[in-house]
Design an enzyme around this catalytic site. Structure first.
Site, PDB file in Angstrom:
ATOM      1  N   SER A 249      -5.168  -4.309  -8.474  1.00 61.91           N
ATOM      2  CA  SER A 249      -3.961  -3.490  -8.652  1.00 61.91           C
ATOM      3  C   SER A 249      -3.419  -3.110  -7.289  1.00 61.91           C
ATOM      4  CB  SER A 249      -4.298  -2.223  -9.439  1.00 61.91           C
ATOM      5  OG  SER A 249      -5.026  -1.337  -8.613  1.00 61.91           O
ATOM      6  N   LYS A 250      -2.378  -2.322  -7.313  1.00 64.32           N
ATOM      7  CA  LYS A 250      -1.711  -1.869  -6.094  1.00 64.32           C
ATOM      8  C   LYS A 250      -2.710  -1.254  -5.093  1.00 64.32           C
ATOM      9  CE  LYS A 250       2.324  -1.791  -4.321  1.00 64.32           C
ATOM     10  NZ  LYS A 250       2.907  -3.056  -3.932  1.00 64.32           N
ATOM     11  N   ARG A 251      -3.735  -0.612  -5.621  1.00 69.57           N
ATOM     12  CA  ARG A 251      -4.728   0.025  -4.745  1.00 69.57           C
ATOM     13  C   ARG A 251      -5.363  -0.965  -3.764  1.00 69.57           C
ATOM     14  NH1 ARG A 251      -9.117   1.123  -7.920  1.00 69.57           N
ATOM     15  NH2 ARG A 251      -7.980   0.220  -9.646  1.00 69.57           N
ATOM     16  N   GLY A 253      -3.974  -3.424  -2.271  1.00 69.31           N
ATOM     17  CA  GLY A 253      -2.943  -4.151  -1.525  1.00 69.31           C
ATOM     18  C   GLY A 253      -1.905  -4.562  -2.537  1.00 69.31           C
TER      19      GLY A 253
END
Ligand code: GLU
Length: 491
Positions: A249-251, A253
């Site tokens: 996920s966005k976490r 990258g």
């Protein structure tokens, strides 16, 4: 039955439902490598039959991403939305042979059914009402023009078994699989129908796709059997997790592939990195060229457990590829970032390009992303410098510095040629004459010509900047000290 001889034909079959993810592109890359390894055909097929989820521009993004990585396709893009009559024909064929049936249930009935199943804590799914309609009932509904979907009639018992090239034998209880929709009431096929139909008519020998499609495969196997079609080899690639073993996920990258392109990863580095995301040649090695990967890639090296996406490793690898790149090429790749930051004109002259090459050569060592070229090198290009307050505080306040700057200006003015050796000798001589250490000259001079306290070697930097620019900057620093503007610069 499965294809084992003949030419390999594989497809990458994205749905244009948004910007491609890292996982989609990894699937494309593995499929492409497999095709190239076996001298096969790589087909691009756009699975655009879900009109509700269609996202404008995503086909373009998919193709741009493939091109950027150098994943050239031999056939396509084919668009499923242009092949609707074929899917209907196959669905009707299955109806005729008794492997599929028309279902006239309304969305309201299905909704009500689901509610009841949920309330009774039963598994949800179609109850097969229309599978058992009498011929008369069917004829009446058709005569009334009742809208229908076509559902596949799954065997009610037994197991569906297939060999996965990566995971071995996989078994599914038929009783747990419902009579899925193949053709929707608007005449569009569902994924299952379109995918199996195309894989058959396009002569696909190996279906390589993400692990999330495993649960669809027994349905596909049943369709192949019902149609009497030869089955492709199935290979389901492992999912990709972050270093914390959670879903990507966005976490971790970016998940959207194009963001990596924008941030300044090199295609060579990304190619290498993605190839190792769920595949290994079983050797202690991380860096491979494209050709080496084509030589080595095979499904036997694909992992049957999740792959871990390590953004730090990607960054490291990108730095390695940046340093390997010939400086002319690296500069060409950096140019758009410099232009966007207003550091280079849109049509740079050969001299400007040459200057940028020399600047980038000095800073390449520190670069992990192309976009970093801007913060790393902007002081080489800007007309006026921004000075680091701590450098100004520490060095421009030293009593000997104005005189030192004057001396440097005078000597540099007449220095010919203005090259590394002469610059170094002259600068060191100034230190000696002033009775200070070389460092006491080097540090304030660095602040004066770059505004910074750290950077590449001072003499190399001065040589690259050139006499005119360096003199201008030394004078500006002297002027700043003399006019008492230090307090301002210190901010
Ligand atoms: N359209 C599907 C996707 O977006 C393709 C799955 C398959 O390869 O069969 O991933």
């Amino acid at each position: 039955m499965s294809h084992t001889q003949g030419q390999v034909r594989v497809r990458f079959a994205p749905s244009p439902t948004g910007s491609p993810h890292i996982g989609n592109i990894r699937t494309a890359l593995f499929t492409w490598l497999f095709a190239r390894r076996h001298g096969g055909v790589f087909i691009l097929r756009i699975e655009d039959t879900d009109r509700a989820r269609y996202v404008e521009g995503s086909v373009q993004e998919i193709m741009d991403s493939l091109r950027w990585l150098g994943l050239d396709w031999d056939e396509g893009p084919y668009f499923q939305s242009e092949r609707l009559p074929l899917y209907r024909e196959v669905a009707e064929k299955l109806v005729a042979s008794g492997h599929a049936y028309r279902c006239y249930c309304t969305p309201e009935r299905l909704e009500e059914l689901r509610r009841q199943q949920e309330a009774a804590k039963q598994p949800t799914g179609y109850d097969r009402k229309c599978r058992y309609l009498s011929d008369e009932e069917r004829a009446r509904l058709d005569a009334e023009g009742t809208p229908y979907v076509i559902r596949f009639a799954m065997p009610l018992e037994g197991v569906t078994v297939f060999q996965d090239a990566i995971r071995g034998e996989l078994r599914f209880e038929n009783a747990l699989l419902d009579d899925f929709v193949m053709l929707k009431s608007d005449g569009f096929p569902t994924y299952h129908l379109a995918s199996v139909t195309d894989d058959h008519y396009m002569g696909i020998t190996h279906v390589i796709r993400g692990e999330e499609w495993i649960s669809s495969t027994p349905r596909h196997v049943q369709m192949y059997q019902a149609l009497g079609w030869e089955m492709p080899v199935f290979a389901h690639l492992p999912m990709i997790l972050g270093t914390d073993r959670k879903k990507l996920s966005k976490r971790h990258g970016s998940v959207q592939f194009v963001e990596y392109i924008q941030q300044g990863y090199l295609p060579e580095a990304m190619f290498n990195f993605l190839a190792l995301l769920g595949w290994s040649a079983d050797e202690d090695r991380e860096l491979y060229t494209r050709e080496e990967l084509i030589e080595r890639f095979d499904l036997s090296g694909v992992l049957d457990h999740p792959a871990i996406f390590d953004g730090q490793k990607l960054l490291w690898m990108n730095g390695v590829y940046i340093r390997r790149k010939p400086i002319e090429e690296l500069t060409r790749s950096c140019l758009p970032y410099l232009q966007e930051a207003g550091l280079m004109p849109s049509e740079p002259s050969p001299e400007q390009i040459h200057y940028a090459e020399r600047v980038i050569a000095l800073e390449a060592e520190r670069m992990k992303l192309l976009s970093e070229v801007v913060p790393l090198t902007e002081y080489f290009f800007r007309e006026t410098l921004e000075y680091e307050p701590k450098g100004v505080r520490k060095w421009f306040t030293q009593p000997y510095v104005p005189q030192m700057l004057e001396m440097l200006i005078a000597r540099y003015e007449t220095l010919e040629p203005f090259d590394l050796q002469n610059i170094e000798a002259t600068t060191r001589a100034v230190a000696e004459e002033l009775g200070v250490s070389a460092a006491q000259v080097i540090h304030p001079t660095r602040v004066a010509v770059s505004g910074r306290t750290v950077g590449p070697g001072l003499f190399e930097m001065i040589e690259v900047m050139g006499k005119e620019r360096v003199l201008k900057r030394l004078r500006a620093a002297l002027e700043m000290i003399r006019s008492g503007q230090l307090a301002m610069a210190e901010g």
